[in-house]
Design an enzyme around this catalytic site. Structure first.
Site, mmCIF file in Angstrom:
data_model
loop_
_atom_site.group_PDB
_atom_site.id
_atom_site.type_symbol
_atom_site.label_atom_id
_atom_site.label_comp_id
_atom_site.label_asym_id
_atom_site.label_seq_id
_atom_site.Cartn_x
_atom_site.Cartn_y
_atom_site.Cartn_z
ATOM 1 N N TYR A 131 35.621 -12.090 -5.943
ATOM 2 C CA TYR A 131 35.397 -10.664 -6.200
ATOM 3 C C TYR A 131 36.484 -9.876 -5.478
ATOM 4 O O TYR A 131 36.846 -10.181 -4.338
ATOM 5 C CB TYR A 131 34.026 -10.224 -5.671
ATOM 6 C CG TYR A 131 33.851 -8.720 -5.680
ATOM 7 C CD1 TYR A 131 33.340 -8.067 -6.798
ATOM 8 C CD2 TYR A 131 34.244 -7.943 -4.580
ATOM 9 C CE1 TYR A 131 33.216 -6.690 -6.827
ATOM 10 C CE2 TYR A 131 34.125 -6.557 -4.609
ATOM 11 C CZ TYR A 131 33.619 -5.940 -5.723
ATOM 12 O OH TYR A 131 33.506 -4.580 -5.754
ATOM 13 N N GLU A 135 37.748 -2.586 -9.848
ATOM 14 C CA GLU A 135 36.950 -3.761 -9.544
ATOM 15 C C GLU A 135 37.303 -4.909 -10.478
ATOM 16 O O GLU A 135 37.433 -4.703 -11.684
ATOM 17 C CB GLU A 135 35.467 -3.400 -9.713
ATOM 18 C CG GLU A 135 34.529 -4.234 -8.896
ATOM 19 C CD GLU A 135 33.106 -3.675 -8.957
ATOM 20 O OE1 GLU A 135 32.507 -3.507 -7.890
ATOM 21 O OE2 GLU A 135 32.599 -3.417 -10.058
#
Lengths: 387, 292
Positions: free
Chosen positions: A109, A197
């Site tokens: 991530y 993101e």
């Protein structure tokens, strides 16, 4: 402002951030052409909507052949995709992203956001890729690395090394990852992002670092200096009434209740919604006409509220500051005459020139219900919609 | 007594010749604020009413001794104007401008760190010490001079609502500050709470927050440790949907962070008297502050 994954990936490519080969398709034939051109299967067909959780909702599928890719595109385009972010009615899918499947070895991530309290830009990275990062942050916060960057100094190699080594990347991927992170930071700052993101960012079996997903939100306040990015706006993803309101610079957000409301100032508008709820009714919207609203803005606001079929009553709450109550009363009367009073209207005004304002309302001959204070107004409007 | 501004404040207005700048400068003068200078690049030497206009803040400070600036310049030039004021040694910079890009404000905040200047705002109504000095766009007449209550808020008209209710109940204010609705601001709740705690004339505090960020949670923690005066708190946005920007750039619930429920819980834990119903805030303040 939100954009689609395929648009975010266009920006990634521009900034030298590796993404899978692919393209966007608006129908199964286009999807087939893109899939064929990728030169190998499997390919991935991904619904393009402005909401997360697409995979769980059935909007992301893997195709092992050309026929399957076309069939999946046919199934996904036109479906109402329901995810935890869309509400139960779901979101109509109008396009899909068709991409090369990858040989994934590790999922990570990576996120970049502004930190409000420290006024630093924060890079967040985690080995727990592909999962709901909020859940990771709540249950296992130690699994998230946070790196604070001073926006005046910008990003330095040590920031990237902190992230790379913190993620336990294979030695061969550190350099590639660091270059990518530096580019992402540049994209974030250059384009005034409010969120960037990648979940997941993948390390392939071949050792490449590739952004499998891409999410970017932009700071609305900065769109004036990014005309190209403003062009990415997809009004299909927005409520039609909100799109209409934005044309008049009105801050309108549609909600599910039946008490329409119009307020000057955002804080007071939120507090007005809250007091409607407290009085036992549900707000139909948020509408801030601004501290310096004109009669014309009031009129447009009125029209937009009435565009919502659920509205059974309207609550106008104005605290006249620099904007005088008499000017506002004129605006309300004009708006009510032009658009018609299709539902009862409760008005509560306070502040500068309130007496003159009340006089205008009472002499207008319109069936406006006046209230003495907030409490009184909320109870009156709640009573109206209950009937 | 008061915090940050008083009758000795010497105000400079950046963007004084614009429509907003002119209008609000006149309102401040009418209230009794000592407006000593204006700045509009290229219009140095002119006058706005009787107020001398300068090309640069440095020149204005040198000639007039201005110690406070009120900024009305458009968002794209605001960061420049704030840093110019700070470099010229202005102690208090009140930024009214709405719509400044977040990254610009982040740069400004890092730039200003270590300098003596305090920024209030941006995207705020300003600051007023009733009866003495108004630096902002709030209607002066709803305020009641003499204290004993200090008000700090992230909002504009919601603050007017709160102040109005206080005045209606006969409760005066020492100073009222709007810290602004943007995600990155200069002065925060804690700065104001600390100043009110130290101000001997302030006997109680009203704190008005809203959804988004964690400033209220941090302020609650600060209050429980450092503030002995009674605090009444209100949070707007209980009915706000997550992920939507509610007018103010900073008023957004992101995931599980920034909810009104979370803030109210933190404030209760910090010993703040929570007002559940804005309609009766005045009454609550009477009961809390009368016993103070």
């Amino acid at each position: 402002m939100k954009i689609h994954e395929y648009q975010a990936k266009e920006l990634f490519k521009k900034y030298g951030v590796p993404v899978p080969s692919g393209g966007v398709a608006f129908n199964p034939e286009e999807a087939g052409k893109i899939a064929a051109a990728l030169g190998g299967f499997p390919v991935v067909v991904k619904a393009q909507i402005h909401a997360g959780g697409r995979g769980k909702g059935g909007g992301v599928k893997i195709a092992g052949s050309l026929d399957e890719a076309k069939a999946l595109a046919k199934k996904i385009i036109g479906m109402s995709l329901v995810t935890h972010q869309t509400g139960s009615e779901g979101r109509l899918v109008k396009k899909v992203l068709v991409e090369q499947g990858l040989n994934i070895q590790k999922e990570l991530y990576l996120g970049i956001i502004p930190d409000r309290a420290s006024a630093k830009i924060v890079i967040m990275a985690s080995e727990a890729g592909g999962m709901d990062i909020e859940e990771v942050a709540e249950k296992t916060p130690e699994k998230i690395i946070k790196i604070f960057v001073d926006p005046l100094a910008g990003i330095y190699p040590y920031h990237c090394r902190d992230a790379a080594f913190g993620l336990n990347l294979p030695a061969g991927a550190v350099k590639e990852f660091s270059a990518m992170l530096k580019n992402l930071y540049s994209l974030f700052v250059d384009c005034d992002c409010s969120l960037l993101e990648i979940n997941p960012l993948v390390i392939t079996a071949e050792g490449s670092v590739i952004a499998l997903d891409a999410k970017i939100n932009f700071d609305d306040n900065a769109l004036f200096r990014h005309k190209d990015i403003a062009g990415y706006r997809d009004t299909d993803e927005e409520d039609p009434l909100e799109v209409e309101a934005s044309k008049f610079n009105l801050n309108y957000i549609k909600m599910d209740g039946n008490v329409g409301n119009m307020v000057n100032g955002a804080g007071l508008a939120m507090a007005t919604m809250d007091i409607i709820k407290l009085a036992g009714a549900e707000p139909a919207n948020f509408l801030d006409v601004g501290g310096g609203a004109s009669a014309e803005m009031v009129e447009n606001g009125f029209r937009i509220i009435l565009g919502d079929k659920n509205v059974k009553g309207i609550f106008i709450n104005i605290f006249g500051g620099i904007l005088r109550c008499d000017v506002l009363a004129e605006g309300v009367v004009q708006a009510a005459r032009k658009t018609g009073m299709k539902v009862p209207v409760v008005i509560r005004m306070e502040g500068t020139n309130v007496e003159a304002g009340r006089k205008i309302l009472s002499e207008s001959g319109l069936n406006l219900i006046t209230a003495v204070d907030l409490q009184d107004a909320a109870q009156k409007v709640a009573k109206i919609v209950r009937i | 007594m008061s915090i940050f501004v008083n009758r000795n404040t010497r105000l400079l207005v950046q963007g004084i010749t614009g429509k907003e700048g002119q209008f609000h400068t006149r309102q401040c003068v009418a209230y009794g604020t000592g407006v000593v200078a204006g700045v509009t690049p290229g219009k140095g030497g002119q006058k706005m009413d009787e107020i001398p206009v300068f090309n640069t803040v440095k020149e204005a400070v040198g000639k007039t001794g201005a110690n406070c600036s009120m900024i009305f310049v458009p968002p794209s030039f605001a960061a420049d104007a704030i840093m110019e004021a700070a470099d010229a040694g202005i102690a208090l910079i009140v930024v009214i401008t709405e719509g400044i890009p977040v990254i610009d404000m982040m740069k400004v905040k890092n730039y200003i760190a270590g300098k003596k200047s305090r920024i209030i705002g941006p995207n705020c109504p300003g600051i007023i010490t009733p009866g003495e000095c108004k630096v902002g766009i709030m209607p002066g007449h709803i305020h009641k001079p003499g204290g004993p209550v200090g008000v700090v808020s992230r909002s504009g008209t919601l603050t007017y609502e709160v102040v109005h209710q206080l005045t209606q109940k006969g409760i005066g204010q020492t100073t009222c500050i709007g810290i602004g609705g943007d995600p990155v601001n200069g002065t925060n709740f804690i700065d104001c709470l600390d100043a009110f705690q130290k101000d001997k004339d302030t006997k109680g505090i009203v704190m008005v927050g809203e959804i988004g960020g964690t400033a209220e949670e941090e302020a609650s923690e600060f209050i429980s440790k450092n503030v002995t005066k009674p605090v009444v708190g209100f949070i707007a946005g209980l009915t706000a949907p997550p992920g939507r920007r509610m007018g103010h750039a900073g008023a957004i619930i992101s995931g599980k962070s920034g909810t009104a429920q979370g803030k109210i819980a933190a404030m209760k834990k910090g010993g703040i008297h929570i007002c559940d119903n804005l309609g009766v805030l005045g009454e609550l303040c009477v009961s809390v502050f009368d016993h103070a």
